[in-house]
Design a protein around this motif. Structure first.
Motif, mmCIF file in Angstrom:
data_model
loop_
_atom_site.group_PDB
_atom_site.id
_atom_site.type_symbol
_atom_site.label_atom_id
_atom_site.label_comp_id
_atom_site.label_asym_id
_atom_site.label_seq_id
_atom_site.Cartn_x
_atom_site.Cartn_y
_atom_site.Cartn_z
ATOM 1 N N ASP B 3 89.827 21.578 8.266
ATOM 2 C CA ASP B 3 90.327 21.675 7.346
ATOM 3 C C ASP B 3 91.467 22.200 6.749
ATOM 4 O O ASP B 3 91.268 23.486 6.995
ATOM 5 N N VAL B 4 91.889 21.523 6.602
ATOM 6 C CA VAL B 4 94.184 22.622 6.509
ATOM 7 C C VAL B 4 94.265 22.764 5.270
ATOM 8 O O VAL B 4 95.472 22.348 5.211
ATOM 9 N N SER B 5 93.341 22.188 3.939
ATOM 10 C CA SER B 5 93.891 22.079 2.821
ATOM 11 C C SER B 5 94.467 23.175 2.677
ATOM 12 O O SER B 5 95.286 22.912 1.800
ATOM 13 N N ASP B 6 94.201 24.163 2.747
ATOM 14 C CA ASP B 6 95.126 25.542 2.195
ATOM 15 C C ASP B 6 95.677 26.224 3.434
ATOM 16 O O ASP B 6 95.970 26.755 3.023
ATOM 17 N N SER B 7 95.599 25.671 4.497
ATOM 18 C CA SER B 7 95.882 26.502 5.711
ATOM 19 C C SER B 7 97.675 25.872 5.652
ATOM 20 O O SER B 7 98.838 25.916 6.106
ATOM 21 N N ASP B 109 89.356 15.570 4.359
ATOM 22 C CA ASP B 109 89.675 16.668 4.892
ATOM 23 C C ASP B 109 90.464 17.210 3.455
ATOM 24 O O ASP B 109 90.657 18.552 3.878
ATOM 25 N N ARG B 110 91.489 16.751 3.387
ATOM 26 C CA ARG B 110 92.672 17.257 2.290
ATOM 27 C C ARG B 110 92.534 16.627 1.107
ATOM 28 O O ARG B 110 93.381 16.638 0.463
ATOM 29 N N ARG B 111 91.216 17.135 0.631
ATOM 30 C CA ARG B 111 91.079 16.725 -1.025
ATOM 31 C C ARG B 111 91.188 18.330 -1.598
ATOM 32 O O ARG B 111 90.960 19.123 -0.723
ATOM 33 N N GLY B 112 91.360 18.146 -3.118
ATOM 34 C CA GLY B 112 91.813 19.322 -3.653
ATOM 35 C C GLY B 112 92.850 20.069 -4.065
ATOM 36 O O GLY B 112 93.079 20.701 -4.227
ATOM 37 N N GLY B 113 93.847 19.387 -3.155
ATOM 38 C CA GLY B 113 94.751 19.827 -2.791
ATOM 39 C C GLY B 113 95.896 19.218 -3.987
ATOM 40 O O GLY B 113 97.266 19.668 -3.309
ATOM 41 N N GLU B 144 81.882 11.072 -12.058
ATOM 42 C CA GLU B 144 82.294 11.803 -12.946
ATOM 43 C C GLU B 144 83.698 12.594 -12.939
ATOM 44 O O GLU B 144 84.376 12.686 -13.900
ATOM 45 N N ASP B 145 83.331 13.038 -11.714
ATOM 46 C CA ASP B 145 84.714 14.099 -11.426
ATOM 47 C C ASP B 145 86.195 12.898 -11.405
ATOM 48 O O ASP B 145 86.844 13.270 -11.667
ATOM 49 N N ALA B 146 86.240 11.961 -10.719
ATOM 50 C CA ALA B 146 86.586 10.711 -10.455
ATOM 51 C C ALA B 146 87.253 10.659 -12.474
ATOM 52 O O ALA B 146 88.784 10.611 -12.905
ATOM 53 N N HIS B 147 86.505 10.737 -13.266
ATOM 54 C CA HIS B 147 86.308 10.444 -14.271
ATOM 55 C C HIS B 147 87.578 11.405 -15.061
ATOM 56 O O HIS B 147 88.454 11.357 -15.401
#
Lengths: 179, 179
Positions: B3-7, B109-113, B144-147
């Protein structure tokens, strides 16, 4: 125009793609959901002509009209309902199209007699015959009567429907002062 | 794959229509929303080829990919998100098209960014530039997160979204016994 939903004999109905000759009747149905609008009172301006031509030329879009087949001449008969279908190609479901239904209308003086159900069932059959794997539509949350109608047709209210209205061009911060 | 979303440093992003070369990466995103699927592990069968060709040839349909522009070569870079847009001509709003968005995916692996927001904002800009009057989509009621995500982008959850799954052919009363 009197409400004839109870008194008129059941005329044969046809569902078919709208032709240019149907455009005033379709625009009349779209113009006012609550009242019967005389198609002859409408001006079919260039924007409508272009929009209709675009839909008519697109093999994945069609406006369908439900017409009463008076005297066996469906072409000359009254349009009592309409809707638009967009057939959407996709990568899911083995490449089957899905049918998106929009702008469903039944003439205001002809509601309550099953025409809406007829319109939708024929449209669903048409989509199935074409090979579609799904029919989908959205309905305003305030239209609870419509939701029951779609439920009775077998539709599941499984999704939230989101809309974002776009204003033309990038400069939308200020309201126009003229025009 | 880590997961490279933070690095990972923020690479330049490009939104563009998918080419045939992107098809395995797009199918990998569609195949599993929860895990990263290696595009090389997928078989692109004839049905996918035909479906992609149909979308690619249709001026009112496109699959858009969000790609990281590594080393300035967007064509060779990783697809980190995708969606499909259908531009629907209509008789309302002066004939302006509406944009229907489907199959929105960001690589697991790239969500939340912020990639999903970037994907949607660029798609909305693209629709506005094209002259669309509306962007619309539906999202499963369980998401609901998508909403909340679509709400933050300015979408109004104004509609109920109905779906009716169609079974192929008229003889659907019995289950297939073979095959």
């Amino acid at each position: 125009m009197p409400d004839v939903s109870d008194s008129a004999p059941a005329a044969p109905l046809t569902l078919r793609p709208a032709t240019r000759a149907d455009l005033p009747a379709v625009l009349a149905l779209l113009a006012d959901e609550e009242r019967v609008v005389d198609p002859a009172s409408l001006v079919v301006d260039d924007a409508y002509e272009r929009a209709f031509a675009a839909i008519d030329a697109d093999p994945r879009n069609e406006i369908l009209v439900l017409v009463e087949d008076v005297d066996g001449r469906a072409e000359d008969s009254g349009v009592v309902g309409c809707l638009q279908v967009t057939y959407i190609p996709g990568l899911g479901k083995g490449g089957a199209e899905r049918a998106l239904v929009e702008a469903v209308r039944v003439r205001a003086d002809r509601r309550g007699g099953g025409l809406g159900r007829d319109l939708m069932e024929r449209t669903i059959d048409r989509a199935r015959t074409r090979g579609c794997g799904l029919v989908q539509l959205t309905s305003n949350k305030q239209r609870e009567d419509a939701h029951r109608f779609y439920g009775r047709l077998g539709f599941a209210p499984s999704h939230e429907g989101f809309k974002l209205t776009l204003r033309p061009g990038p400069l939308t911060e200020t309201s126009p002062r003229h025009g």
